[in-house]
Motif scaffolding. Structure first.
Motif, mmCIF file in Angstrom:
data_model
loop_
_atom_site.group_PDB
_atom_site.id
_atom_site.type_symbol
_atom_site.label_atom_id
_atom_site.label_comp_id
_atom_site.label_asym_id
_atom_site.label_seq_id
_atom_site.Cartn_x
_atom_site.Cartn_y
_atom_site.Cartn_z
ATOM 1 N N MET A 156 125.698 18.081 16.619
ATOM 2 C CA MET A 156 125.476 18.174 18.050
ATOM 3 C C MET A 156 124.250 17.337 18.393
ATOM 4 N N THR A 157 124.315 16.621 19.515
ATOM 5 C CA THR A 157 123.174 15.825 19.948
ATOM 6 C C THR A 157 122.339 16.612 20.948
ATOM 7 N N VAL A 158 121.057 16.347 20.928
ATOM 8 C CA VAL A 158 120.110 17.023 21.810
ATOM 9 C C VAL A 158 120.073 16.282 23.144
ATOM 10 N N LEU A 159 119.997 17.034 24.239
ATOM 11 C CA LEU A 159 119.875 16.424 25.553
ATOM 12 C C LEU A 159 118.515 15.749 25.702
ATOM 13 N N LYS A 160 118.495 14.634 26.410
ATOM 14 C CA LYS A 160 117.242 13.931 26.689
ATOM 15 C C LYS A 160 116.508 14.648 27.813
ATOM 16 N N PRO A 161 115.202 14.338 27.980
ATOM 17 C CA PRO A 161 114.446 14.960 29.080
ATOM 18 C C PRO A 161 115.091 14.644 30.432
ATOM 19 N N GLN A 162 114.871 15.520 31.394
ATOM 20 C CA GLN A 162 115.440 15.339 32.728
ATOM 21 C C GLN A 162 114.979 14.041 33.362
ATOM 22 N N ALA A 163 115.887 13.426 34.103
ATOM 23 C CA ALA A 163 115.589 12.244 34.909
ATOM 24 C C ALA A 163 115.839 12.627 36.369
ATOM 25 N N THR A 164 115.275 11.867 37.266
ATOM 26 C CA THR A 164 115.501 12.120 38.681
ATOM 27 C C THR A 164 116.653 11.245 39.180
ATOM 28 N N TYR A 165 117.157 11.568 40.345
ATOM 29 C CA TYR A 165 118.177 10.726 40.948
ATOM 30 C C TYR A 165 117.624 9.325 41.191
ATOM 31 N N ASP A 166 116.347 9.224 41.554
ATOM 32 C CA ASP A 166 115.742 7.908 41.770
ATOM 33 C C ASP A 166 115.772 7.061 40.504
ATOM 34 N N ASP A 167 115.596 7.697 39.332
ATOM 35 C CA ASP A 167 115.712 6.963 38.062
ATOM 36 C C ASP A 167 117.109 6.364 37.938
ATOM 37 N N PHE A 168 118.115 7.168 38.212
ATOM 38 C CA PHE A 168 119.504 6.709 38.141
ATOM 39 C C PHE A 168 119.779 5.616 39.180
ATOM 40 N N ALA A 169 119.276 5.810 40.396
ATOM 41 C CA ALA A 169 119.553 4.877 41.490
ATOM 42 C C ALA A 169 118.951 3.488 41.236
ATOM 43 N N ARG A 170 117.916 3.400 40.423
ATOM 44 C CA ARG A 170 117.314 2.093 40.103
ATOM 45 C C ARG A 170 118.205 1.257 39.192
ATOM 46 N N LEU A 171 119.129 1.900 38.485
ATOM 47 C CA LEU A 171 120.019 1.165 37.590
ATOM 48 C C LEU A 171 121.169 0.541 38.370
ATOM 49 N N ASP A 172 121.464 -0.710 38.054
ATOM 50 C CA ASP A 172 122.616 -1.400 38.638
ATOM 51 C C ASP A 172 123.755 -1.271 37.626
ATOM 52 N N ILE A 173 124.504 -0.177 37.744
ATOM 53 C CA ILE A 173 125.640 0.087 36.855
ATOM 54 C C ILE A 173 126.890 -0.241 37.655
ATOM 55 N N ARG A 174 127.725 -1.102 37.091
ATOM 56 C CA ARG A 174 128.920 -1.517 37.826
ATOM 57 C C ARG A 174 130.063 -1.844 36.895
ATOM 58 N N ILE A 175 131.228 -2.017 37.488
ATOM 59 C CA ILE A 175 132.430 -2.401 36.754
ATOM 60 C C ILE A 175 132.424 -3.905 36.557
ATOM 61 N N GLY A 176 132.679 -4.331 35.341
ATOM 62 C CA GLY A 176 132.825 -5.743 35.028
ATOM 63 C C GLY A 176 134.149 -5.976 34.328
ATOM 64 N N LYS A 177 134.463 -7.248 34.125
ATOM 65 C CA LYS A 177 135.680 -7.613 33.397
ATOM 66 C C LYS A 177 135.296 -8.615 32.316
ATOM 67 N N ILE A 178 135.702 -8.356 31.087
ATOM 68 C CA ILE A 178 135.407 -9.258 29.979
ATOM 69 C C ILE A 178 136.231 -10.528 30.150
ATOM 70 N N VAL A 179 135.531 -11.669 30.188
ATOM 71 C CA VAL A 179 136.204 -12.960 30.392
ATOM 72 C C VAL A 179 136.031 -13.902 29.207
ATOM 73 N N ASP A 180 135.144 -13.568 28.266
ATOM 74 C CA ASP A 180 134.945 -14.430 27.099
ATOM 75 C C ASP A 180 134.376 -13.585 25.969
#
Length: 114
Positions: free
Chosen positions: A1-25
């Motif tokens: 079992m893996t241990v949970l990491k320390p809590q993050a805030t929504y602002d931490d998450f919102a700073r990340l640019d996570i998006r859908i991409g398509k592998i082209v090469d």
């Protein structure tokens, strides 16, 4: 079992640019310390971004055209002389292979994750 990491805030998450991409090469990357490939991903930003990815359990032809979930704003990282610009998200299966994460249904390239 893996241990949970320390809590993050929504602002931490919102700073990340996570998006859908398509592998082209997909290109070999023999200089990488750990077995890896160079992966070009269309993330809907009018250019291809590149990643060094430890996803050698896939054949390159099987990856081409695949949708993936990526973090696009970590900043460039030099890996064995190659500039990796984004992180393709994945998780290890029971055999230890990295399984690339992608949407279950069709989603537009560049669509943000929220």
């Amino acid at each position: 079992m893996t241990v949970l990491k320390p809590q993050a805030t929504y602002d931490d998450f919102a700073r990340l640019d996570i998006r859908i991409g398509k592998i082209v090469d997909v290109q070999p990357f023999p200089r990488a310390r750990n077995p890896s490939v160079k992966v070009g991903v269309d993330v809907g930003a009018d250019r291809i971004m590149w990643s060094s990815a430890q996803i050698t359990n896939y054949q390159p032809a099987d990856l081409l055209g695949s949708p993936v979930v990526c973090v696009c704003n970590f900043g460039p990282k030099n890996i064995a002389g190659f500039t990796s610009e984004l992180l393709i998200l994945g998780a290890r299966n029971a055999e230890g292979n990295v399984i690339v994460l992608g949407p279950r249904s069709e989603v537009a390239i560049g669509e943000p994750i929220f």
